[in-house]
Design an enzyme around this catalytic site. Structure first.
Site: not given
Ligand SMILES: *Cc1c(COP(=O)(O)O)cnc(C)c1O
Length: 410
Positions: A133, A210, A235-236, A384
């Protein structure tokens, strides 16, 4: 049901899979989104549980409004470690006292990666991969510039991810730290954390992970895998809400050795003595810097209740069925239209999302949104399909991808 599951009828299969889904009822515990036919981006921003709205309201009226400043000493000061321990127990395979909630993932990456490289003086390299990322890459580029370190990049296959053999080739006596994502944000590839961590340790390096795309979706066993340091988003899949604070894990045995660089009063041994000179708080609290975002932790606490009730194993089982169903739809409907799957076929190596590629996908985003279908778009031509197991039904996936198919056939 078994008959439907075995037939090629994709619509009947969605119905059968929903009927057999032990988590189906959880979907109704999330707030409905008006005119949304299929939300396929729960891996980027999880939906709010209805209870979150009620709890936020109560918190503001009773806790903030009622307790006022007393709330800090009553309980808020304990929230970063309390909720950290909950995440550790429910989603990370971490014993208490090693996980804390604070800051953003980016800031925690900086604090912990800096602490890690400083704890290996004389070692001059950090190993990472080109497909991690962006924020992970940027933060390490910054630390390398600050500390005079060299970044050793592993070129990863964007349709898969980093392999232990690549890491073995890249580490050596100069390696201070390796940093990778457990689940690749693009392909969904699940890295072999245990094997890669062992390889880093054998070379005398620290291993940092991560977990942004695995926490709350793919089981993680940080203690068992011997991981040194980890960070991740709330928040995912953890539904902590936009900009919700991140979490960090620091293995117990390293807590006196790794020293994060942002020395604030909240990470001080005695915050309220306000004395001269910084002294790190004992244990995991030393990772704190400033005042923790208590208000933003309320939604996370609610979502952790849901996860505790549903259980991560059931979540993972449904996740694999959802991604498998997307692959079936992609193979039957979309492959003939030029769409390729750039995610692992092996369910054991596949995280909670599936990436589809086709030139021109960028132009489909707007018509898809107009039709109430919300996937995630990754430049230049990847869609995605993120599948949050607690809030997504198989019928929803069927509806969303059939709309995509219709747009492709024009
Ligand atoms: C989403 C994500 C981040 C986000 O970091 P923020 O500081 O919350 O913006 C970081 N790393 C990975 C792997 C991610 O998927």
């Amino acid at each position: 049901m078994t008959d439907d599951l075995a037939t090629g009828d994709l619509a009947a299969r969605a119905v059968a899979l929903d009927a057999a889904d032990p988590l189906a009822a959880y979907r109704d515990r999330f707030l409905p989104a008006e005119a949304v036919v299929a939300y396929l981006d729960g891996n980027s921003l999880g939906k709010p549980p209805a209870e979150t709205a009620a709890r936020m309201d109560r918190f503001i009226r009773d806790d903030w409004g009622g307790r006022l400043i007393r709330g800090w000493t009553d309980e808020w000061l304990e929230w970063p470690a309390r909720i950290g321990d909950r995440i550790g127990a429910l989603a990370l395979g971490a014993a208490p006292g090693q996980t804390i909630v604070a800051d953003s993932t980016t800031v925690l990456l900086y604090k912990l990666a800096r602490a890690a490289v400083d704890a290996r003086p004389g070692r001059t390299e950090v190993v990472l991969d080109t497909d991690n990322f962006p924020t992970d890459r940027y933060v390490l580029e910054g630390i390398a510039a600050e500390r005079g370190l060299t970044l050793r990049w592993i070129e990863t296959d964007p349709a898969a991810g980093v392999h232990p053999s690549q890491v073995a080739d890249a580490v050596g006596p100069r390696t201070a730290l390796v940093l990778f994502s457990h689940v690749a944000y693009r392909s969904g590839w699940i890295a072999d954390v245990a094997a890669i961590t062992r390889i880093a340790h054998d070379a005398g390096a620290l291993a940092m992970w991560d977990l942004s795309h695995s926490a709350g979706s793919v089981p993680v066993w940080l203690d068992e895998w011997g991981v040194d340091v980890a960070v991740g988003c709330s928040y995912k899949y953890l539904n902590g809400g936009p900009g919700g604070p991140a979490f960090a894990y620091l293995r117990g045995g390293l807590q006196d050795e790794l020293r994060q660089p942002i020395r604030g009063w909240m990470g001080h041994r005695a915050a309220f003595e306000m004395g001269p000179g910084h002294e790190y708080a004992p244990g995991i609290r030393a990772l704190l810097s400033g005042t923790p975002p208590i208000l933003a932790m309320v939604p996370l606490d609610v979502s952790l209740d849901l996860l505790a009730e549903a259980g991560l194993d059931a979540v993972r089982t449904k996740s694999q069925l959802l991604t498998g169903y997307v692959l079936d739809l992609a193979d039957e409907w979309l492959a003939p239209l030029g769409v390729t799957v750039t995610s692992p076929r092996d369910p054991a190596r596949r995280g909670g999302h599936v990436t589809l590629n086709r030139p021109g996908f960028a132009d489909l985003l707007e018509p898809l949104w107009d039709a109430g279908v919300i996937p995630d778009y990754r430049r230049p031509d990847g869609l995605r399909i993120g599948l949050a197991p607690l809030s997504t039904s198989f019928a929803e996936v069927h509806a969303g991808l059939s709309r995509l198919r219709d747009l492709l056939t024009g």
